[in-house]
Design an enzyme around this catalytic site. Structure first.
Site, PDB file in Angstrom:
ATOM      1  N   CYS A 281      38.274  35.108  50.998  1.00 42.84           N
ATOM      2  CA  CYS A 281      37.525  34.406  52.026  1.00 42.84           C
ATOM      3  C   CYS A 281      37.985  32.961  52.158  1.00 42.84           C
ATOM      4  O   CYS A 281      38.256  32.298  51.166  1.00 42.84           O
ATOM      5  CB  CYS A 281      36.023  34.395  51.782  1.00 42.84           C
TER       6      CYS A 281
ATOM      7  N   ARG B 275      43.606  34.366  52.973  1.00 46.48           N
ATOM      8  CA  ARG B 275      42.568  34.521  51.955  1.00 46.48           C
ATOM      9  C   ARG B 275      41.653  35.716  52.232  1.00 46.48           C
ATOM     10  O   ARG B 275      40.866  36.114  51.370  1.00 46.48           O
ATOM     11  CB  ARG B 275      41.703  33.251  51.886  1.00 46.48           C
TER      12      ARG B 275
ATOM     13  N   TRP C 123      37.134  38.432  53.294  1.00 42.94           N
ATOM     14  CA  TRP C 123      37.664  39.530  52.475  1.00 42.94           C
ATOM     15  C   TRP C 123      36.437  40.178  51.863  1.00 42.94           C
ATOM     16  O   TRP C 123      35.769  39.584  51.018  1.00 42.94           O
ATOM     17  CB  TRP C 123      38.599  38.984  51.397  1.00 42.94           C
TER      18      TRP C 123
ATOM     19  N   ASN D 249      32.262  31.530  50.365  1.00 44.13           N
ATOM     20  CA  ASN D 249      33.348  32.179  49.618  1.00 44.13           C
ATOM     21  C   ASN D 249      32.856  32.306  48.183  1.00 44.13           C
ATOM     22  O   ASN D 249      32.551  31.299  47.549  1.00 44.13           O
ATOM     23  CB  ASN D 249      34.606  31.299  49.697  1.00 44.13           C
ATOM     24  N   GLY D 250      32.768  33.547  47.681  1.00 44.95           N
ATOM     25  CA  GLY D 250      32.279  33.737  46.314  1.00 44.95           C
ATOM     26  C   GLY D 250      31.365  34.951  46.268  1.00 44.95           C
ATOM     27  O   GLY D 250      31.385  35.786  47.173  1.00 44.95           O
TER      28      GLY D 250
ATOM     29  N   GLU E 263      57.645  43.369  37.984  1.00 45.84           N
ATOM     30  CA  GLU E 263      57.484  42.535  39.181  1.00 45.84           C
ATOM     31  C   GLU E 263      58.087  43.235  40.405  1.00 45.84           C
ATOM     32  O   GLU E 263      57.488  43.254  41.479  1.00 45.84           O
ATOM     33  CB  GLU E 263      58.133  41.157  38.930  1.00 45.84           C
TER      34      GLU E 263
ATOM     35  N   LYS F 260      55.838  44.362  43.676  1.00 43.63           N
ATOM     36  CA  LYS F 260      56.123  43.863  45.021  1.00 43.63           C
ATOM     37  C   LYS F 260      56.321  45.014  45.981  1.00 43.63           C
ATOM     38  O   LYS F 260      55.825  45.011  47.095  1.00 43.63           O
ATOM     39  CB  LYS F 260      57.373  42.984  44.954  1.00 43.63           C
TER      40      LYS F 260
ATOM     41  N   GLU G 239      52.839  46.833  46.655  1.00 45.63           N
ATOM     42  CA  GLU G 239      51.774  46.121  47.372  1.00 45.63           C
ATOM     43  C   GLU G 239      52.070  45.905  48.849  1.00 45.63           C
ATOM     44  O   GLU G 239      51.156  45.845  49.652  1.00 45.63           O
ATOM     45  CB  GLU G 239      51.396  44.805  46.685  1.00 45.63           C
TER      46      GLU G 239
ATOM     47  N   HIS H 226      59.917  58.501  26.621  1.00 43.82           N
ATOM     48  CA  HIS H 226      58.611  58.771  26.004  1.00 43.82           C
ATOM     49  C   HIS H 226      57.587  59.247  27.022  1.00 43.82           C
ATOM     50  O   HIS H 226      56.383  59.191  26.766  1.00 43.82           O
ATOM     51  CB  HIS H 226      58.113  57.512  25.281  1.00 43.82           C
TER      52      HIS H 226
ATOM     53  N   LYS I 262      44.997  36.688  49.083  1.00 46.43           N
ATOM     54  CA  LYS I 262      45.894  35.809  48.330  1.00 46.43           C
ATOM     55  C   LYS I 262      45.239  35.225  47.082  1.00 46.43           C
ATOM     56  O   LYS I 262      45.805  35.256  46.006  1.00 46.43           O
ATOM     57  CB  LYS I 262      46.354  34.686  49.266  1.00 46.43           C
TER      58      LYS I 262
HETATM   59  C1  F6R Z   1      51.339  39.801  43.724  1.00 45.73           C
HETATM   60  C2  F6R Z   1      50.332  38.771  43.828  1.00 45.73           C
HETATM   61  C3  F6R Z   1      49.179  38.792  42.893  1.00 45.73           C
HETATM   62  C4  F6R Z   1      48.936  37.403  42.295  1.00 45.73           C
HETATM   63  C5  F6R Z   1      47.675  37.402  41.422  1.00 45.73           C
HETATM   64  C6  F6R Z   1      47.454  36.067  40.728  1.00 45.73           C
HETATM   65  O1  F6R Z   1      52.372  39.600  44.637  1.00 45.73           O
HETATM   66  O2  F6R Z   1      50.418  37.902  44.656  1.00 45.73           O
HETATM   67  O3  F6R Z   1      49.363  39.740  41.877  1.00 45.73           O
HETATM   68  O4  F6R Z   1      50.055  37.031  41.559  1.00 45.73           O
HETATM   69  O5  F6R Z   1      46.560  37.706  42.203  1.00 45.73           O
HETATM   70  O6  F6R Z   1      47.326  35.012  41.639  1.00 45.73           O
HETATM   71  P1  F6R Z   1      47.521  33.503  41.193  1.00 45.73           P
HETATM   72  O7  F6R Z   1      48.977  33.314  40.868  1.00 45.73           O
HETATM   73  O8  F6R Z   1      47.091  32.687  42.364  1.00 45.73           O
HETATM   74  O9  F6R Z   1      46.673  33.298  39.977  1.00 45.73           O
END
Ligand code: F6R
Length: 595
Positions: free
Chosen positions: A2, A27, A71, A95-96, A468, A472, A475, A491, A590
């Site tokens: 949010c 957000r 969100w 937001n929260g 990683e 990526k 997602e 395994h 985000k």
């Molecule tokens: C993946 C991604 C998330 C963030 C995670 C932590 O691409 O963006 O997995 O890395 O939500 O976010 P921060 O770095 O803001 O603590």
């Protein structure tokens, strides 16, 4: 999770709010809403869908307003659950999470209140109405005392005009100070077009914004945003994610600028913790998602370069475990936003038991930077795409420098430090060479785009990079992908490998090269297709795998800074060929400011 925005001043509020909501859309993008006050007239608009589709027409007159991009947490995605929420003339954006909203709602219903939404937020408007006599901030203060949970809130009402009341508890709130008024927002990206001067609210603070001033309970320091307004635009790129990947070499350069000495590093943010770090026995590295992958790479870097015990943990797990903690330990929290709720909860617990809390953070003035005792900024500039890319590279760069710093306090020789530092200086150039090859990566991504399952493998420093790469891809493409150490294949995961499940293997010329080749052969023997990320000049690997992406040679401990780049590009182009909503993947947001 949010975004909130508000404006009060001499200008029209509506376009400023629309502009802010577009910047904050990352957000949350389930729905949005705007409320403009013009004397006694209230304009309220709520819509399911994305603010980016809003053309900003239908300008509403008024110099005061609030807005929200949602969100969904409590209550489904529909118009009635979009913010602002109103009761009896009190309009709230939030937001929260109000954790005790059910109990509060029951009490209010008993008193005769009628609710219009399924959200937790709506109880805030009702509580304010209960408490209101003639002053909005007093009512807000009393109402918020009844709430358990987290909030960044902005409230307006025609009953106490010409002000926006804002408050913060565990969700970020900043005030942008403009020549002609004030903006409240969840983060600086929403104010950067209008001002670079911001004030950050602390937990428990309430502020009142007026046309010609703002009032917080205590005097606050004005901070200056150190990036330009075009940093939050896509420029020539189709997506923020591509722009941000293309900035990765630059990120290494920015993060290291002025911090590399001949045989040591200069990290101002660790100066005050220097003596404690000398005595530290063990480092916990804590993060979530991509931040956790950086933390895991940091674990290997610290063991190897600094010669110190290090352990990476996901914040959502370690916070509930009984790991040994105490004053001889330090914890480094790795986060782009500095607002991730699980990190912050874990940070609080670590502080309580005397662990030295440090941060590797991107967003200046974020809660993490204020709650830690020191740390190092990654200096990546704003990262807008929901999938984190350049921030990860910034985190790896900073963790490498912290490892050198800790190493030089211990047994890292001047010669070895010199070697790592001089190679770090080469990496922006080497990273750019990988980006020059983006067409080949795009073609490969297209070639493999019909597959629905992927395996990513790497060993040692490249094991977190395999995770990683997989994160990526899943997602933003919505295909299944997993990253595991190469040595773990036999395994269990090998059972899944066949001609329909390609493997992406990070197989650079390093201490585990031969082991990785064996792992690749295990995959090939099961008819699995393999794309290798290999070191330039490795001709042998071409004969074993189906496709190769070459990256320049570097020191083994620095390989992640290069091997990540083609994986980020691969995920991007893969999602592009599936026509996915790359910058705003479904179900995600985000900044994860809820647990
Ligand atoms: C993946 C991604 C998330 C963030 C995670 C932590 O691409 O963006 O997995 O890395 O939500 O976010 P921060 O770095 O803001 O603590």
């Amino acid at each position: 999770m949010c975004g909130i925005i508000g404006y009060i001043g001499k200008k029209q509020a509506y376009p400023i709010i629309i502009n802010g909501l577009k910047k904050l859309e990352y957000r949350g993008y389930d729905s949005y809403g705007i409320c403009i006050l013009n004397n006694d007239n209230v304009f309220l608009k709520k819509k399911v869908g994305r603010i980016s589709n809003e053309n900003g027409e239908n300008l509403r007159d008024g110099n005061l307003g609030i807005g929200h991009s949602r969100w969904a947490t409590t209550g489904g995605v529909c118009e009635k659950n979009a913010h602002p929420h109103e009761y009896n003339g009190f309009y709230v954006v939030h937001n929260g999470i109000v954790e005790n909203y059910k109990e509060l709602k029951e009490d209010l219903i008993k008193k005769g209140h009628k609710f219009n939404s399924d959200t937790d937020t709506e109880v805030i408007a009702h509580l304010i109405s209960e408490e209101f006599k003639d002053n909005l901030e007093d009512a807000v203060r009393k109402a918020l005392k009844k709430i358990i949970g987290s909030y960044g809130v902005a409230i307006v009402s025609p009953k106490d005009k010409d002000k926006i009341v804002i408050a913060k508890m565990s969700s970020p709130i900043i005030i942008g100070i403009c020549k002609d008024g004030h903006i409240v927002a969840s983060d600086p990206s929403a104010v950067i077009d209008f001002t670079k001067q911001i004030v950050t609210l602390d937990d428990g603070e309430i502020a009142v914004l007026k046309k010609d001033g703002y009032m917080i309970l205590k005097e606050k320091k004005i901070e200056i945003i150190d990036w330009e307004s075009d940093a939050v635009s896509k420029g020539e790129y189709e997506h923020f994610m591509l722009k941000e990947i293309m900035e990765e070499p630059n990120v290494i350069e920015n993060a290291t600028q002025g911090r590399l000495l001949e045989d040591n590093v200069k990290l101002g943010g660790l100066e005050t913790s220097k003596e404690r770090l000398e005595k530290t026995n063990k480092i916990y590295l804590v993060g979530c998602g991509t931040g956790y992958h950086a933390a895991k790479t940091g674990e290997y870097l610290m063991e190897e370069i600094a010669g110190i015990d290090a352990e990476a943990h996901m914040a959502s797990e370690i916070r509930y475990r009984n790991v040994r903690l105490g004053p001889n330990y330090a914890a480094i929290f790795v986060s782009q936003s500095g607002e991730t709720a699980d990190n912050l909860a874990c940070l609080k617990r670590m502080k309580e038991v005397g662990v030295l809390p440090l941060g590797v953070t991107n967003v200046i003035g974020s809660t993490q930077t204020r709650e830690t005792e020191g740390g190092v900024y990654t200096r990546c500039g704003p990262e807008i795409a929901v999938a984190s890319t350049k921030a990860f590279i910034g985190q790896l760069t900073v963790l490498t420098m912290i490892s050198i710093f800790l190493g030089r306090q211990r047994n890292l020789s001047k010669e070895r430090a010199k070697e790592i530092i001089s190679e770090l200086k080469e990496l922006p150039r080497k990273g750019s060479l990988i980006l020059d090859n983006h067409k080949q990566i795009q073609e490969l991504a297209k070639k493999y785009s019909q597959f629905k399952n992927f395996w990513f493998i790497g060993r040692k420093f490249n094991y977190p990079i395999a995770m990683e790469g997989a994160l990526k891809l899943k997602e933003i493409s919505y295909v299944h992908a997993e990253g595991t150490p190469g040595g773990e294949l036999k395994h269990g995961p090998l059972a899944l490998i066949d001609e329909n499940c390609p493997t992406i293997a990070i197989c650079t010329k390093d201490s585990v090269y031969d082991k990785m080749i064996s792992n690749i052969e295990e995959v090939k023997a099961r008819n699995g297709k393999v794309i290798a990320i290999a070191t330039e000049g490795d001709g042998k690997i071409k004969d074993i795998v189906d496709d190769v992406i070459y990256i320049p040679e570097t020191l083994e401990c620095l390989t992640p800074l290069l091997s990540t780049i083609p994986l980020h590009l691969f995920a991007y182009y893969f999602a592009l060929s599936l026509n996915r909503d790359i910058d705003k993947p479904r179900n995600l947001a985000k900044s994860v400011t809820v647990e």
